[in-house]
Scaffold this active site. Structure first.
Site, mmCIF file in Angstrom:
data_model
loop_
_atom_site.group_PDB
_atom_site.id
_atom_site.type_symbol
_atom_site.label_atom_id
_atom_site.label_comp_id
_atom_site.label_asym_id
_atom_site.label_seq_id
_atom_site.Cartn_x
_atom_site.Cartn_y
_atom_site.Cartn_z
ATOM 1 N N ASP A 65 0.842 -3.814 1.268
ATOM 2 C CA ASP A 65 0.401 -4.883 2.163
ATOM 3 C C ASP A 65 -0.557 -5.864 1.494
ATOM 4 O O ASP A 65 -1.135 -6.727 2.155
ATOM 5 C CB ASP A 65 -0.218 -4.309 3.448
ATOM 6 C CG ASP A 65 -1.440 -3.452 3.200
ATOM 7 O OD1 ASP A 65 -1.554 -2.867 2.104
ATOM 8 O OD2 ASP A 65 -2.285 -3.346 4.106
ATOM 9 N N HIS A 66 -0.683 -5.754 0.177
ATOM 10 C CA HIS A 66 -1.436 -6.741 -0.599
ATOM 11 C C HIS A 66 -0.580 -7.387 -1.692
ATOM 12 O O HIS A 66 -1.033 -8.345 -2.325
ATOM 13 C CB HIS A 66 -2.678 -6.096 -1.213
ATOM 14 C CG HIS A 66 -3.686 -5.677 -0.179
ATOM 15 N ND1 HIS A 66 -4.806 -6.421 0.114
ATOM 16 C CD2 HIS A 66 -3.711 -4.617 0.661
ATOM 17 C CE1 HIS A 66 -5.482 -5.825 1.093
ATOM 18 N NE2 HIS A 66 -4.837 -4.733 1.434
ATOM 19 N N HIS B 163 -8.884 -7.180 5.730
ATOM 20 C CA HIS B 163 -8.279 -6.851 7.026
ATOM 21 C C HIS B 163 -9.187 -7.270 8.173
ATOM 22 O O HIS B 163 -10.410 -7.333 8.029
ATOM 23 C CB HIS B 163 -8.034 -5.336 7.140
ATOM 24 C CG HIS B 163 -6.961 -4.825 6.242
ATOM 25 N ND1 HIS B 163 -5.643 -4.778 6.614
ATOM 26 C CD2 HIS B 163 -7.022 -4.332 4.976
ATOM 27 C CE1 HIS B 163 -4.924 -4.266 5.624
ATOM 28 N NE2 HIS B 163 -5.738 -3.999 4.614
ATOM 29 N N ASP C 120 -10.040 -4.122 0.116
ATOM 30 C CA ASP C 120 -10.272 -2.893 0.877
ATOM 31 C C ASP C 120 -11.367 -2.020 0.270
ATOM 32 O O ASP C 120 -11.369 -0.797 0.440
ATOM 33 C CB ASP C 120 -8.960 -2.099 0.984
ATOM 34 C CG ASP C 120 -7.889 -2.855 1.764
ATOM 35 O OD1 ASP C 120 -8.169 -3.978 2.224
ATOM 36 O OD2 ASP C 120 -6.780 -2.325 1.889
ATOM 37 N N HIS D 245 -11.148 3.165 -2.611
ATOM 38 C CA HIS D 245 -9.962 3.068 -1.754
ATOM 39 C C HIS D 245 -8.730 3.447 -2.576
ATOM 40 O O HIS D 245 -7.904 4.257 -2.160
ATOM 41 C CB HIS D 245 -9.862 1.647 -1.220
ATOM 42 C CG HIS D 245 -8.660 1.372 -0.375
ATOM 43 N ND1 HIS D 245 -8.452 1.966 0.849
ATOM 44 C CD2 HIS D 245 -7.598 0.537 -0.570
ATOM 45 C CE1 HIS D 245 -7.312 1.527 1.367
ATOM 46 N NE2 HIS D 245 -6.780 0.658 0.523
ATOM 47 N N HIS E 212 -5.374 -4.774 -5.580
ATOM 48 C CA HIS E 212 -4.885 -3.404 -5.749
ATOM 49 C C HIS E 212 -3.411 -3.348 -5.377
ATOM 50 O O HIS E 212 -2.845 -4.323 -4.889
ATOM 51 C CB HIS E 212 -5.722 -2.402 -4.955
ATOM 52 C CG HIS E 212 -5.687 -2.532 -3.472
ATOM 53 N ND1 HIS E 212 -6.135 -3.646 -2.797
ATOM 54 C CD2 HIS E 212 -5.252 -1.669 -2.494
ATOM 55 C CE1 HIS E 212 -6.003 -3.460 -1.496
ATOM 56 N NE2 HIS E 212 -5.446 -2.278 -1.282
#
Length: 257
Positions: free
Chosen positions: A62-63, A173, A135, A116, A58
């Protein structure tokens, strides 16, 4: 016999995970998500690996933040959801829900797991008994619903829950200890959950990751997969509610925990 894929759980940033998937026979390597380039480049260098593919789940920063540097350094091809292509780094291959394609000698199945975010995908590799969920389904949890509805996320989680129970779940995570503290508030009588919380504390105390986890363990302990459980429903006073409604209540409680 073919050699099994090697999967490396790679801590990034403060609490993210990326995953290296390596075929020892061909020498090819893929990456699932790119939270940062530095840690990933160091791990590749340590192992003497290149990088051939980057799979994106996605669009959240932070990905994907390390994609540009990794693409430039290794010439890796980037794969992501066609439905979210406008928000992802430029894609070399845009994939869709239900699609399959070859990766490192195995077949990868693409699953839309919106909730998400809308357009979030998971990558399921049946031959490796592995699913990369980022996520969506997480260890003892699920991602916060930033864009999707509870009904969307419940449908996504139900789809993941139907995979073979021995499947290993590679989520995005290290939230498991905090997720356990919440889970016990809605499923207090679950001995498997109590045991898992103890195991998590030991692992984290030794600096070990709690990811991946088996799907069977998630089915036994993760309240976000257990909306049909009678004890949870009774605890919430929702004995006659639809599963998606119970899930929505659990998610709302987690948001306010």
């Amino acid at each position: 016999m073919t050699m099994p894929l090697e999967i490396v759980t790679l801590p990034c940033l403060s609490d993210n995970y990326a995953f290296l998937i390596h075929n020892p026979a061909s020498g090819e390597t893929a990456l699932v998500d790119a939270p940062e380039a530095g840690a990933i480049r160091a791990a590749l260098s340590e192992r003497g690996w290149g990088l051939d593919r980057i799979l994106l789940t996605h669009h959240h920063w932070d990905h994907v933040d390390g994609v540009a540097e990794l693409r430039e350094a290794y010439g890796a091809k980037v794969i992501g959801a066609a439905a979210d292509a406008s928000r992802l780094p430029p894609l070399d291959m845009a994939v869709e829900d239900g699609g399959t394609y070859p990766l490192l000698g195995e077949e990868v199945q693409v699953m839309d797991v919106s909730g998400h975010t809308v357009g979030h995908i998971a990558f399921y590799i049946p031959g490796a008994e592995a699913v990369f969920t980022a996520d969506s389904l997480m260890a003892l949890g699920c991602g916060r619903l930033f864009e999707g509805t509870p009904q969307q996320m419940w449908a996504s989680l139900s789809q993941l829950a139907a995979l073979p129970p021995q499947t290993m779940v590679y989520s995005g995570h290290e939230y498991t200890q905090a997720n356990g503290a919440f889970a016990v508030t809605v499923d207090p009588g679950n001995p498997a959950l109590q045991s898992r919380i103890s195991d998590i504390a030991e692992a984290r105390g030794n600096g070990l990751p709690t990811v991946p986890s088996s799907l069977q363990l998630e089915l036994d302990t993760n309240p976000f997969l257990r909306a049909a459980d009678r004890a949870i429903r009774a605890h919430l006073g929702m004995q006659d509610a639809e599963d998606a409604e119970v899930f929505a209540e659990i998610r709302k409680r987690k948001d306010n925990f």
